[in-house]
Motif scaffolding. Structure first.
Motif, mmCIF file in Angstrom:
data_model
loop_
_atom_site.group_PDB
_atom_site.id
_atom_site.type_symbol
_atom_site.label_atom_id
_atom_site.label_comp_id
_atom_site.label_asym_id
_atom_site.label_seq_id
_atom_site.Cartn_x
_atom_site.Cartn_y
_atom_site.Cartn_z
ATOM 1 N N SER A 49 0.975 -0.591 -0.634
ATOM 2 C CA SER A 49 -0.312 0.242 -0.225
ATOM 3 C C SER A 49 0.884 1.097 0.286
ATOM 4 O O SER A 49 1.703 1.491 0.333
ATOM 5 N N LYS A 75 0.621 4.026 2.003
ATOM 6 C CA LYS A 75 1.624 4.406 3.289
ATOM 7 C C LYS A 75 2.355 3.731 3.866
ATOM 8 O O LYS A 75 3.583 4.290 4.491
ATOM 9 N N LYS A 76 2.566 1.584 3.467
ATOM 10 C CA LYS A 76 3.817 1.238 3.853
ATOM 11 C C LYS A 76 4.611 1.490 3.112
ATOM 12 O O LYS A 76 6.383 1.626 3.263
ATOM 13 N N CYS A 133 5.381 4.363 1.919
ATOM 14 C CA CYS A 133 6.406 5.588 2.587
ATOM 15 C C CYS A 133 6.934 5.615 3.579
ATOM 16 O O CYS A 133 8.369 6.240 3.781
ATOM 17 N N ILE A 134 6.835 4.892 4.288
ATOM 18 C CA ILE A 134 7.286 4.187 5.618
ATOM 19 C C ILE A 134 8.493 3.852 5.041
ATOM 20 O O ILE A 134 10.232 4.128 5.941
ATOM 21 N N LYS A 183 5.662 7.591 -4.443
ATOM 22 C CA LYS A 183 4.838 8.040 -3.523
ATOM 23 C C LYS A 183 4.680 9.306 -3.015
ATOM 24 O O LYS A 183 4.159 9.119 -1.440
ATOM 25 N N ARG A 216 2.399 12.447 -1.416
ATOM 26 C CA ARG A 216 1.438 12.143 -1.020
ATOM 27 C C ARG A 216 1.098 13.909 -0.121
ATOM 28 O O ARG A 216 2.753 14.542 0.152
ATOM 29 N N ASN A 241 0.815 13.661 3.079
ATOM 30 C CA ASN A 241 1.836 12.919 4.500
ATOM 31 C C ASN A 241 3.414 13.242 4.744
ATOM 32 O O ASN A 241 3.957 13.716 3.363
ATOM 33 N N SER A 289 5.219 11.477 5.907
ATOM 34 C CA SER A 289 6.644 10.090 6.128
ATOM 35 C C SER A 289 6.918 10.527 5.091
ATOM 36 O O SER A 289 8.044 9.898 4.550
ATOM 37 N N SER A 290 6.682 11.159 3.351
ATOM 38 C CA SER A 290 7.023 10.564 1.972
ATOM 39 C C SER A 290 7.939 11.846 1.772
ATOM 40 O O SER A 290 8.678 12.524 1.817
#
Length: 86
Positions: A2, A4-5, A7-8, A42, A44, A46, A48-49
């Motif tokens: 996904s 989010k993963k 980005c982390i 990725k 976004r 957010n 973390s990216s």
């Protein structure tokens, strides 16, 4: 995976790249370049990216400076050793 993963994972690769950029630039290159690519893909709104991209850029910059300084010091030592023999 996904978004989010990924980005982390970009954030983690940036942190690892930054940690190794002072001592082992090769490992830093191996972590920061994929971290930068994943972070840009990725991107976004957010944090973390954005943080992964930023940390990867900083890690690459420090690793490049470290590599260039290492090359300059090696060349300087090589040529200074040659001139002392004469």
């Amino acid at each position: 995976m996904s978004g989010k993963k990924l980005c982390i994972s970009s954030l983690v690769l940036g942190i690892v790249g930054l940690a190794f950029s002072f001592f082992l630039p090769v490992i830093s290159y191996a972590c920061a370049i994929p971290g930068l690519i994943i972070g840009v893909k990725k991107r976004r709104k957010n944090y973390s990216s954005s943080a992964g991209i930023s940390l990867s850029i900083v890690a690459l910059s420090i690793a490049m400076i470290n590599s260039v300084l290492g090359i300059v010091m090696t060349v300087k030592m090589f040529f200074s050793g040659k001139s002392d023999e004469n």
